[in-house]
Design a protein around this motif. Structure first.
Motif, PDB file in Angstrom:
ATOM      1  N   ALA A   1     -11.533   1.974  -0.336  1.00 29.46           N
ATOM      2  CA  ALA A   1     -12.144   1.085   0.637  1.00 29.46           C
ATOM      3  C   ALA A   1     -11.726   1.501   2.040  1.00 29.46           C
ATOM      4  N   ASP A   2     -12.395   0.974   3.037  1.00 30.23           N
ATOM      5  CA  ASP A   2     -12.013   1.183   4.436  1.00 30.23           C
ATOM      6  C   ASP A   2     -10.865   0.241   4.756  1.00 30.23           C
ATOM      7  N   SER A   3      -9.645   0.767   4.799  1.00 30.21           N
ATOM      8  CA  SER A   3      -8.488  -0.105   4.998  1.00 30.21           C
ATOM      9  C   SER A   3      -8.426  -0.664   6.413  1.00 30.21           C
ATOM     10  N   ASP A   4      -9.176  -0.086   7.359  1.00 32.65           N
ATOM     11  CA  ASP A   4      -9.219  -0.652   8.709  1.00 32.65           C
ATOM     12  C   ASP A   4      -9.904  -2.017   8.724  1.00 32.65           C
ATOM     13  N   ALA A   5     -10.674  -2.297   7.672  1.00 32.43           N
ATOM     14  CA  ALA A   5     -11.387  -3.575   7.605  1.00 32.43           C
ATOM     15  C   ALA A   5     -10.543  -4.684   6.970  1.00 32.43           C
ATOM     16  N   VAL A   6      -9.351  -4.349   6.463  1.00 29.96           N
ATOM     17  CA  VAL A   6      -8.496  -5.349   5.821  1.00 29.96           C
ATOM     18  C   VAL A   6      -7.969  -6.329   6.863  1.00 29.96           C
ATOM     19  N   LYS A   7      -7.955  -7.606   6.504  1.00 29.26           N
ATOM     20  CA  LYS A   7      -7.500  -8.668   7.403  1.00 29.26           C
ATOM     21  C   LYS A   7      -6.314  -9.407   6.802  1.00 29.26           C
ATOM     22  N   GLU A   8      -5.484  -9.968   7.662  1.00 28.03           N
ATOM     23  CA  GLU A   8      -4.393 -10.816   7.187  1.00 28.03           C
ATOM     24  C   GLU A   8      -4.977 -12.031   6.475  1.00 28.03           C
ATOM     25  N   GLY A   9      -4.389 -12.378   5.340  1.00 28.24           N
ATOM     26  CA  GLY A   9      -4.899 -13.473   4.528  1.00 28.24           C
ATOM     27  C   GLY A   9      -5.848 -13.025   3.440  1.00 28.24           C
ATOM     28  N   GLN A  10      -6.213 -11.748   3.440  1.00 25.25           N
ATOM     29  CA  GLN A  10      -7.138 -11.228   2.440  1.00 25.25           C
ATOM     30  C   GLN A  10      -6.468 -11.163   1.074  1.00 25.25           C
ATOM     31  N   THR A  11      -7.185 -11.550   0.036  1.00 21.46           N
ATOM     32  CA  THR A  11      -6.679 -11.500  -1.332  1.00 21.46           C
ATOM     33  C   THR A  11      -6.686 -10.062  -1.841  1.00 21.46           C
ATOM     34  N   ILE A  12      -5.613  -9.684  -2.521  1.00 20.59           N
ATOM     35  CA  ILE A  12      -5.513  -8.327  -3.089  1.00 20.59           C
ATOM     36  C   ILE A  12      -4.925  -8.413  -4.506  1.00 20.59           C
ATOM     37  N   ALA A  13      -4.957  -7.297  -5.206  1.00 15.79           N
ATOM     38  CA  ALA A  13      -4.258  -7.158  -6.482  1.00 15.79           C
ATOM     39  C   ALA A  13      -3.618  -5.780  -6.499  1.00 15.79           C
ATOM     40  N   TYR A  14      -2.559  -5.619  -7.281  1.00 11.35           N
ATOM     41  CA  TYR A  14      -1.930  -4.303  -7.388  1.00 11.35           C
ATOM     42  C   TYR A  14      -1.424  -4.102  -8.808  1.00 11.35           C
ATOM     43  N   THR A  15      -1.417  -2.832  -9.216  1.00 17.26           N
ATOM     44  CA  THR A  15      -1.091  -2.475 -10.600  1.00 17.26           C
ATOM     45  C   THR A  15      -0.046  -1.362 -10.612  1.00 17.26           C
ATOM     46  N   GLY A  16       0.876  -1.410 -11.566  1.00 18.91           N
ATOM     47  CA  GLY A  16       1.874  -0.356 -11.696  1.00 18.91           C
ATOM     48  C   GLY A  16       2.781  -0.598 -12.878  1.00 18.91           C
ATOM     49  N   PHE A  17       3.927   0.050 -12.834  1.00 16.57           N
ATOM     50  CA  PHE A  17       4.899  -0.019 -13.926  1.00 16.57           C
ATOM     51  C   PHE A  17       6.237  -0.507 -13.359  1.00 16.57           C
ATOM     52  N   PRO A  18       6.404  -1.828 -13.220  1.00 15.01           N
ATOM     53  CA  PRO A  18       7.578  -2.373 -12.542  1.00 15.01           C
ATOM     54  C   PRO A  18       8.880  -2.068 -13.270  1.00 15.01           C
ATOM     55  N   ILE A  19       9.935  -1.990 -12.479  1.00 11.63           N
ATOM     56  CA  ILE A  19      11.300  -1.769 -12.971  1.00 11.63           C
ATOM     57  C   ILE A  19      11.380  -0.491 -13.796  1.00 11.63           C
ATOM     58  N   GLY A  20      10.667   0.527 -13.338  1.00 12.11           N
ATOM     59  CA  GLY A  20      10.790   1.845 -13.950  1.00 12.11           C
ATOM     60  C   GLY A  20      10.423   1.918 -15.412  1.00 12.11           C
ATOM     61  N   GLY A  21       9.476   1.103 -15.843  1.00 14.02           N
ATOM     62  CA  GLY A  21       9.049   1.152 -17.236  1.00 14.02           C
ATOM     63  C   GLY A  21       9.920   0.353 -18.172  1.00 14.02           C
ATOM     64  N   ALA A  22      10.891  -0.413 -17.632  1.00 10.97           N
ATOM     65  CA  ALA A  22      11.756  -1.226 -18.488  1.00 10.97           C
ATOM     66  C   ALA A  22      10.949  -2.257 -19.271  1.00 10.97           C
ATOM     67  N   LEU A  23       9.797  -2.626 -18.719  1.00  9.60           N
ATOM     68  CA  LEU A  23       8.927  -3.595 -19.399  1.00  9.60           C
ATOM     69  C   LEU A  23       7.898  -2.904 -20.283  1.00  9.60           C
TER      70      LEU A  23
END
Length: 261
Positions: A129-151
């Motif tokens: 996406a165009d990150s210049d268009a992101v505004k404060e208060g905008q809803t987001i989501a993020y994905t990854g492997f927290p705590i180094g895969g301990a989970l």
């Protein structure tokens, strides 16, 4: 009678909100499922080690399906002791994880980004996406492997919002000396980052921050350099998560997209 009517109206309002929200929630559930094959585990592998695989962070597929973005600090550095392990990514194919060899195409130290090319069949790429268009208060989501895969090695998705957009200068890796060049670099290298209200962990580093409606990536989670710079005075880390805007990925892709594999 009046109180009964108010309760009835409140119930109708809640029901209407639930009916309106249901399609959006169902779309988000589908979006998470579609996104998972694009999320990579970045780590090192050596057959004689125990464990053989060591998770270092998260990455995600972009461009032609064999390119990936992660944080530069996720990769082994030249000054880091080496045991001969190879840099690899693990790609999800159905219920299985496939290990792929990796070539580092380019590193942007200033913004702690790295562009990788991995071997084998392409994986679904995430749109930017165009990150210049992101505004404060905008809803987001993020994905990854927290705590180094301990989970476990299943991608974990969280929701949040952009709490603030603020300027930062990331420190140069392994460079504690001040010089005219480093001072000039710090002065000229300031750029905006996103502060998120969700809590991420070092294993999330390099993972995508995306629009929960479209799935397009707006930023890259950064859990080491930015936190060390912004919160070095804190004995206990806050729940703030930082992210590098996705527009900084575009020049990396433009220089390497379409090159022979």
């Amino acid at each position: 009678m009046a109180s009964t009517r108010r309760r009835w109206l409140a119930g109708c309002g809640a029901a209407a909100w639930c009916l309106a929200a249901a399609p959006a929630w169902a779309q988000f559930v589908e979006l998470i499922e579609r996104t998972k094959p694009s999320i990579l585990i970045v780590g090192t592998y050596k057959a004689t080690n125990s464990p053989r695989f060591n998770l270092r962070g998260t990455g995600f597929v972009v461009g032609d399906g064999n390119l990936a973005i992660t944080n530069a600090h996720v990769l082994p550095t030249s000054g880091e002791p080496s045991d001969g392990s190879d840099l690899v990514v693990q790609v999800r194919q159905g219920r299985e994880l496939q290990m792929r060899t990796v070539t580092v195409l380019e590193i942007d130290r200033l913004r702690d980004l790295a562009l990788l090319r991995f071997s084998g069949e392409p994986a679904p790429a995430l749109a930017l996406a165009d990150s210049d268009a992101v505004k404060e208060g905008q809803t987001i989501a993020y994905t990854g492997f927290p705590i180094g895969g301990a989970l476990g090695f299943s991608p974990v998705t969280h929701r949040g919002m952009v709490s603030s957009i603020t300027p930062i200068v990331l420190p140069a890796a392994n460079d504690q000396r001040l010089s005219a060049r480093s001072i000039r670099s710090a002065r000229d290298g300031s750029f905006d980052i996103f502060q998120l209200d969700g809590t991420a962990y070092p294993g999330n580093s390099g993972g995508p921050v995306f629009d929960p409606a479209s799935g397009a990536v707006v930023a890259v989670i950064n859990m080491v350099y930015v936190r060390g710079t912004r919160e070095s005075a804190l004995s206990q880390p806050s729940g703030i998560t930082y992210a590098i805007p996705a527009n900084f990925i575009v020049p990396l892709l433009q220089r390497h997209q379409g090159q022979p594999r």
